[in-house]
Design a protein around this motif. Structure first.
Motif, PDB file in Angstrom:
ATOM      1  N   LEU A  22       0.670  -1.169   0.003  1.00  0.00           N
ATOM      2  CA  LEU A  22      -0.059  -0.131  -0.038  1.00  0.00           C
ATOM      3  C   LEU A  22       0.763   1.303   0.128  1.00  0.00           C
ATOM      4  CD1 LEU A  22      -2.973  -0.910   2.464  1.00  0.00           C
ATOM      5  CD2 LEU A  22      -3.018  -0.934  -0.004  1.00  0.00           C
ATOM      6  N   ASN A  26       1.193   3.922  -3.152  1.00  0.00           N
ATOM      7  CA  ASN A  26       0.856   5.498  -2.745  1.00  0.00           C
ATOM      8  C   ASN A  26       2.154   6.185  -3.242  1.00  0.00           C
ATOM      9  OD1 ASN A  26       1.045   7.872  -0.664  1.00  0.00           O
ATOM     10  ND2 ASN A  26      -0.694   7.924  -1.995  1.00  0.00           N
ATOM     11  N   VAL A  56      -9.730  -1.380   2.673  1.00  0.00           N
ATOM     12  CA  VAL A  56      -9.774  -0.147   3.008  1.00  0.00           C
ATOM     13  C   VAL A  56     -10.969   0.515   3.087  1.00  0.00           C
ATOM     14  CG1 VAL A  56      -8.594   1.876   2.095  1.00  0.00           C
ATOM     15  CG2 VAL A  56      -7.668  -0.129   1.134  1.00  0.00           C
ATOM     16  N   HIS A  58     -12.749   3.860   3.608  1.00  0.00           N
ATOM     17  CA  HIS A  58     -12.401   5.096   3.470  1.00  0.00           C
ATOM     18  C   HIS A  58     -13.844   5.971   3.047  1.00  0.00           C
ATOM     19  CE1 HIS A  58     -12.100   3.173  -0.470  1.00  0.00           C
ATOM     20  NE2 HIS A  58     -12.114   4.129  -0.963  1.00  0.00           N
ATOM     21  N   ALA A  66      -9.475   4.502  -3.287  1.00  0.00           N
ATOM     22  CA  ALA A  66      -8.486   3.613  -2.803  1.00  0.00           C
ATOM     23  C   ALA A  66      -7.394   2.958  -3.784  1.00  0.00           C
ATOM     24  CB  ALA A  66      -8.857   2.404  -1.758  1.00  0.00           C
ATOM     25  N   GLU A  67      -8.363   2.550  -4.968  1.00  0.00           N
ATOM     26  CA  GLU A  67      -7.791   2.032  -5.887  1.00  0.00           C
ATOM     27  C   GLU A  67      -6.751   2.869  -6.685  1.00  0.00           C
ATOM     28  OE1 GLU A  67     -11.080  -0.495  -4.722  1.00  0.00           O
ATOM     29  OE2 GLU A  67     -10.749   1.733  -5.383  1.00  0.00           O
ATOM     30  N   PHE A  70      -3.544   4.192  -4.216  1.00  0.00           N
ATOM     31  CA  PHE A  70      -2.702   3.032  -3.982  1.00  0.00           C
ATOM     32  C   PHE A  70      -2.245   2.200  -4.889  1.00  0.00           C
ATOM     33  CE2 PHE A  70      -5.091   3.474   0.278  1.00  0.00           C
ATOM     34  CZ  PHE A  70      -4.067   4.069   0.898  1.00  0.00           C
ATOM     35  N   SER A  79     -12.679  -2.663  -0.995  1.00  0.00           N
ATOM     36  CA  SER A  79     -13.044  -1.128  -0.877  1.00  0.00           C
ATOM     37  C   SER A  79     -14.335  -0.911  -0.051  1.00  0.00           C
ATOM     38  CB  SER A  79     -12.942  -0.401  -2.257  1.00  0.00           C
ATOM     39  OG  SER A  79     -12.994   0.916  -1.990  1.00  0.00           O
ATOM     40  N   ARG A  81     -16.631   2.046   1.479  1.00  0.00           N
ATOM     41  CA  ARG A  81     -16.879   3.610   1.673  1.00  0.00           C
ATOM     42  C   ARG A  81     -17.997   3.877   1.781  1.00  0.00           C
ATOM     43  NH1 ARG A  81     -14.365   5.764  -4.181  1.00  0.00           N
ATOM     44  NH2 ARG A  81     -14.410   7.743  -2.618  1.00  0.00           N
ATOM     45  N   ASN A  85     -15.808   7.664   6.956  1.00  0.00           N
ATOM     46  CA  ASN A  85     -15.455   6.242   7.153  1.00  0.00           C
ATOM     47  C   ASN A  85     -15.292   5.889   8.582  1.00  0.00           C
ATOM     48  OD1 ASN A  85     -13.059   8.593   6.510  1.00  0.00           O
ATOM     49  ND2 ASN A  85     -12.517   7.920   8.269  1.00  0.00           N
ATOM     50  N   LEU A 110      -8.716   4.935   6.495  1.00  0.00           N
ATOM     51  CA  LEU A 110      -8.322   6.003   5.805  1.00  0.00           C
ATOM     52  C   LEU A 110      -9.165   7.276   5.745  1.00  0.00           C
ATOM     53  CD1 LEU A 110      -6.072   6.905   3.726  1.00  0.00           C
ATOM     54  CD2 LEU A 110      -7.452   6.234   2.104  1.00  0.00           C
ATOM     55  N   TYR A 199      -5.270  10.973   4.129  1.00  0.00           N
ATOM     56  CA  TYR A 199      -4.881  11.150   2.576  1.00  0.00           C
ATOM     57  C   TYR A 199      -5.068  12.921   2.524  1.00  0.00           C
ATOM     58  CZ  TYR A 199      -5.601  11.504  -2.452  1.00  0.00           C
ATOM     59  OH  TYR A 199      -5.545  11.840  -3.686  1.00  0.00           O
TER      60      TYR A 199
END
Length: 209
Positions: A22, A26, A56, A58, A66-67, A70, A79, A81, A85, A110, A199
């Protein structure tokens, strides 16, 4: 070209290696050095099964995917969402599936800078079903003690907003461990890492903690 995650690569990846991927992803994203992927091939290769290495949690914010941030492909991440979060029973159940049953090695909670949901919590916004969501984020607002002046504890103070966003990540991690026996045992047994991150929407960089 990066291969798609499969049963063997997932099984061989340690929690520490998953977190490292990860972080390196990033770095590639920030440096505009993303891996070239054939998504059509990944669609085909994942059609009979999925073996993600990370989960993740987020925000729904359109700037925080996220995709992308990262640098991961189809089949690499679970993921999850939701605005702000945070976790509830349904999200915890999804994360338990992702780790205990589907084998991901790291959970990342995140947050992000200038979060709209966090701004709403700072201002104690009230509107329809959003009120219920905001109520779940307000404990993080109360947990941030500085500044003390009420006129500085609003969405207009971006430093306060970002401090609340980070506090919300920390409290979400606490809630995961408190409310999910399944995940708590995986973490205690060192089968899964549970970490937080922020982030920065202005730089694309993630600060892990």
């Amino acid at each position: 070209m990066m291969i798609t995650q499969n049963k063997e690569t997932q099984a061989a990846m340690t929690p520490q290696a998953a977190l490292k991927e990860l972080k390196e992803g990033n770095q590639r994203f920030v440096g505009q050095q993303q891996i070239s992927r054939n998504f059509n091939e990944q669609i085909q290769s994942t059609s009979t099964g999925q073996f993600p290495f990370a989960t993740v949690l987020h925000c729904i914010d359109s700037r925080v995917s996220a995709e992308h941030i990262f640098d991961q492909g189809i089949g690499d991440l679970f993921s999850v969402r939701i605005a702000g979060n945070f976790v509830n029973e349904d999200i915890l159940g999804s994360m338990e599936f992702a780790t205990k049953l589907a084998g991901t090695k790291v959970i990342l909670v995140l947050g992000h800078t200038a979060c709209g949901a966090i701004k709403g919590a700072c201002d104690h916004a009230r509107m329809g079903n959003l009120t219920t969501l905001i109520n779940k984020l307000e404990p993080a607002v109360e947990a941030v003690k500085e500044p003390k002046e009420e006129d500085q504890r609003t969405s207009k103070n971006i430093d306060f907003v970002n401090a609340v966003a980070k506090q919300n990540v920390l409290m979400t991690i606490e809630n995961i461990l408190k409310k999910s026996e399944v995940i708590r045992e995986l973490v205690e047994d060192e089968d899964v890492l549970l970490v937080g991150g922020m982030y920065d929407i202005s730089t694309g960089s993630v600060d892990f903690y």
